[in-house]
Scaffold this motif. Structure first.
Motif, short mmCIF file in Angstrom:
data_model
loop_
_atom_site.label_atom_id
_atom_site.label_comp_id
_atom_site.label_asym_id
_atom_site.label_seq_id
_atom_site.Cartn_x
_atom_site.Cartn_y
_atom_site.Cartn_z
N SER A 71 0.83 -1.21 0.00
CA SER A 71 0.00 0.00 0.00
C SER A 71 0.86 1.26 0.00
O SER A 71 0.52 2.25 -0.67
CB SER A 71 -0.98 0.01 1.18
OG SER A 71 -0.30 0.07 2.40
N VAL A 72 1.98 1.23 0.70
CA VAL A 72 2.87 2.40 0.72
C VAL A 72 3.51 2.60 -0.65
O VAL A 72 3.54 3.72 -1.17
CB VAL A 72 3.95 2.26 1.82
CG1 VAL A 72 4.98 3.37 1.71
CG2 VAL A 72 3.31 2.27 3.20
N THR A 73 3.99 1.53 -1.26
CA THR A 73 4.65 1.68 -2.56
C THR A 73 3.66 2.07 -3.66
O THR A 73 4.02 2.80 -4.57
CB THR A 73 5.41 0.40 -2.96
OG1 THR A 73 4.54 -0.73 -2.91
CG2 THR A 73 6.60 0.17 -2.04
N GLN A 74 2.42 1.63 -3.53
CA GLN A 74 1.41 2.05 -4.51
C GLN A 74 1.14 3.54 -4.40
O GLN A 74 1.01 4.23 -5.42
CB GLN A 74 0.12 1.25 -4.33
CG GLN A 74 0.25 -0.17 -4.82
CD GLN A 74 -0.98 -1.03 -4.51
OE1 GLN A 74 -1.71 -0.78 -3.55
NE2 GLN A 74 -1.21 -2.04 -5.33
N LEU A 75 1.09 4.06 -3.16
CA LEU A 75 0.90 5.50 -2.99
C LEU A 75 2.12 6.26 -3.50
O LEU A 75 1.98 7.28 -4.17
CB LEU A 75 0.62 5.85 -1.52
CG LEU A 75 0.37 7.33 -1.25
CD1 LEU A 75 -0.89 7.82 -1.98
CD2 LEU A 75 0.25 7.60 0.23
N LEU A 76 3.31 5.76 -3.18
CA LEU A 76 4.54 6.41 -3.67
C LEU A 76 4.54 6.46 -5.19
O LEU A 76 4.87 7.49 -5.78
CB LEU A 76 5.78 5.68 -3.17
CG LEU A 76 6.13 5.85 -1.69
CD1 LEU A 76 7.28 4.94 -1.29
CD2 LEU A 76 6.46 7.30 -1.37
N ALA A 77 4.16 5.37 -5.83
CA ALA A 77 4.12 5.33 -7.29
C ALA A 77 3.12 6.34 -7.84
O ALA A 77 3.41 7.06 -8.81
CB ALA A 77 3.80 3.92 -7.77
N SER A 78 1.94 6.41 -7.23
CA SER A 78 0.91 7.34 -7.74
C SER A 78 1.30 8.79 -7.54
O SER A 78 0.90 9.65 -8.31
CB SER A 78 -0.44 7.04 -7.09
OG SER A 78 -0.46 7.45 -5.74
N LYS A 79 2.09 9.06 -6.50
CA LYS A 79 2.52 10.45 -6.21
C LYS A 79 3.90 10.74 -6.79
O LYS A 79 4.44 11.82 -6.55
CB LYS A 79 2.55 10.68 -4.70
CG LYS A 79 1.24 10.46 -4.00
CD LYS A 79 0.53 11.74 -3.82
CE LYS A 79 -0.74 11.51 -2.99
NZ LYS A 79 -1.55 12.67 -2.95
N ARG A 80 4.48 9.75 -7.47
CA ARG A 80 5.83 9.87 -8.02
C ARG A 80 6.84 10.22 -6.93
O ARG A 80 7.76 11.00 -7.12
CB ARG A 80 5.87 10.88 -9.17
CG ARG A 80 4.95 10.48 -10.31
CD ARG A 80 5.04 11.41 -11.50
NE ARG A 80 6.39 11.55 -12.00
CZ ARG A 80 6.94 10.83 -12.98
NH1 ARG A 80 6.23 9.88 -13.53
NH2 ARG A 80 8.16 11.05 -13.39
N GLY A 81 6.66 9.59 -5.76
CA GLY A 81 7.56 9.82 -4.64
C GLY A 81 8.57 8.70 -4.51
O GLY A 81 8.41 7.64 -5.11
N ASP A 82 9.59 8.95 -3.74
CA ASP A 82 10.60 7.91 -3.52
C ASP A 82 10.85 7.66 -2.04
O ASP A 82 11.75 6.90 -1.68
CB ASP A 82 11.90 8.23 -4.24
CG ASP A 82 12.41 9.63 -3.98
OD1 ASP A 82 11.91 10.29 -3.07
OD2 ASP A 82 13.32 10.06 -4.71
N ALA A 83 10.04 8.28 -1.18
CA ALA A 83 10.15 8.06 0.26
C ALA A 83 8.84 8.46 0.93
O ALA A 83 8.14 9.35 0.46
CB ALA A 83 11.30 8.88 0.86
N ALA A 84 8.53 7.76 2.02
CA ALA A 84 7.35 8.10 2.81
C ALA A 84 7.75 8.17 4.28
O ALA A 84 8.54 7.35 4.76
CB ALA A 84 6.26 7.05 2.63
N LEU A 85 7.21 9.17 4.97
CA LEU A 85 7.40 9.25 6.41
C LEU A 85 6.31 8.42 7.06
O LEU A 85 5.15 8.48 6.65
CB LEU A 85 7.31 10.71 6.89
CG LEU A 85 8.38 11.65 6.33
CD1 LEU A 85 8.16 13.06 6.87
CD2 LEU A 85 9.77 11.16 6.67
#
Length: 125
Positions: free
Chosen positions: A46-60
């Motif tokens: 779920s975290v990596t799916q959100l990162l992919a959708s937001k084009r992010g490479d890290a999550a706090l």
């Protein structure tokens, strides 16, 4: 000749003052992106799916009280999940995150933040 030496010296002093001002800029002047926040009970998937959708490479990652518990980066996922063939859909991020990450404040010196990143080999601010 004297005028050109003086002019050159003035330019050097001016350049040094500009450099010093840049060195004193706070982290907030770097215009960091708004962080992606998720809970520690989330799965890696779920975290990596959100990162992919937001084009992010890290999550706090925040705990149940809303306090910072850790960070998960694309490198963490590669090394701690994919390379170990863990199931992303059932692995909680709390098991593979970097806990208690080093933090900087928006008012901290940008240069000090850079030094912290270089000394600790951090890729994310």
């Amino acid at each position: 000749d004297t005028a050109s030496v003086h002019s050159h010296r003035s330019a050097s002093v001016k350049s040094a003052k500009i450099s010093r001002k840049k060195d004193e800029r706070p982290v907030s002047k770097l215009r960091p992106k708004k962080p992606i926040l998720m809970g520690t009970s989330e799965t890696v998937l779920s975290v990596t799916q959100l990162l992919a959708s937001k084009r992010g490479d890290a999550a706090l990652l925040v705990n149940a009280n809303g306090g910072l518990a850790g960070i998960i980066t694309d490198t963490d996922v590669t090394r701690r999940v994919v390379a170990k063939q863990l199931p992303a859909g059932s692995t909680h991020v709390s098991l593979v995150m970097t806990a208690n990450p080093t933090c900087v404040s928006m008012s901290d010196s940008a240069m000090e933040a850079l030094v912290t990143m270089v000394e600790n080999r951090f890729r994310h601010l």
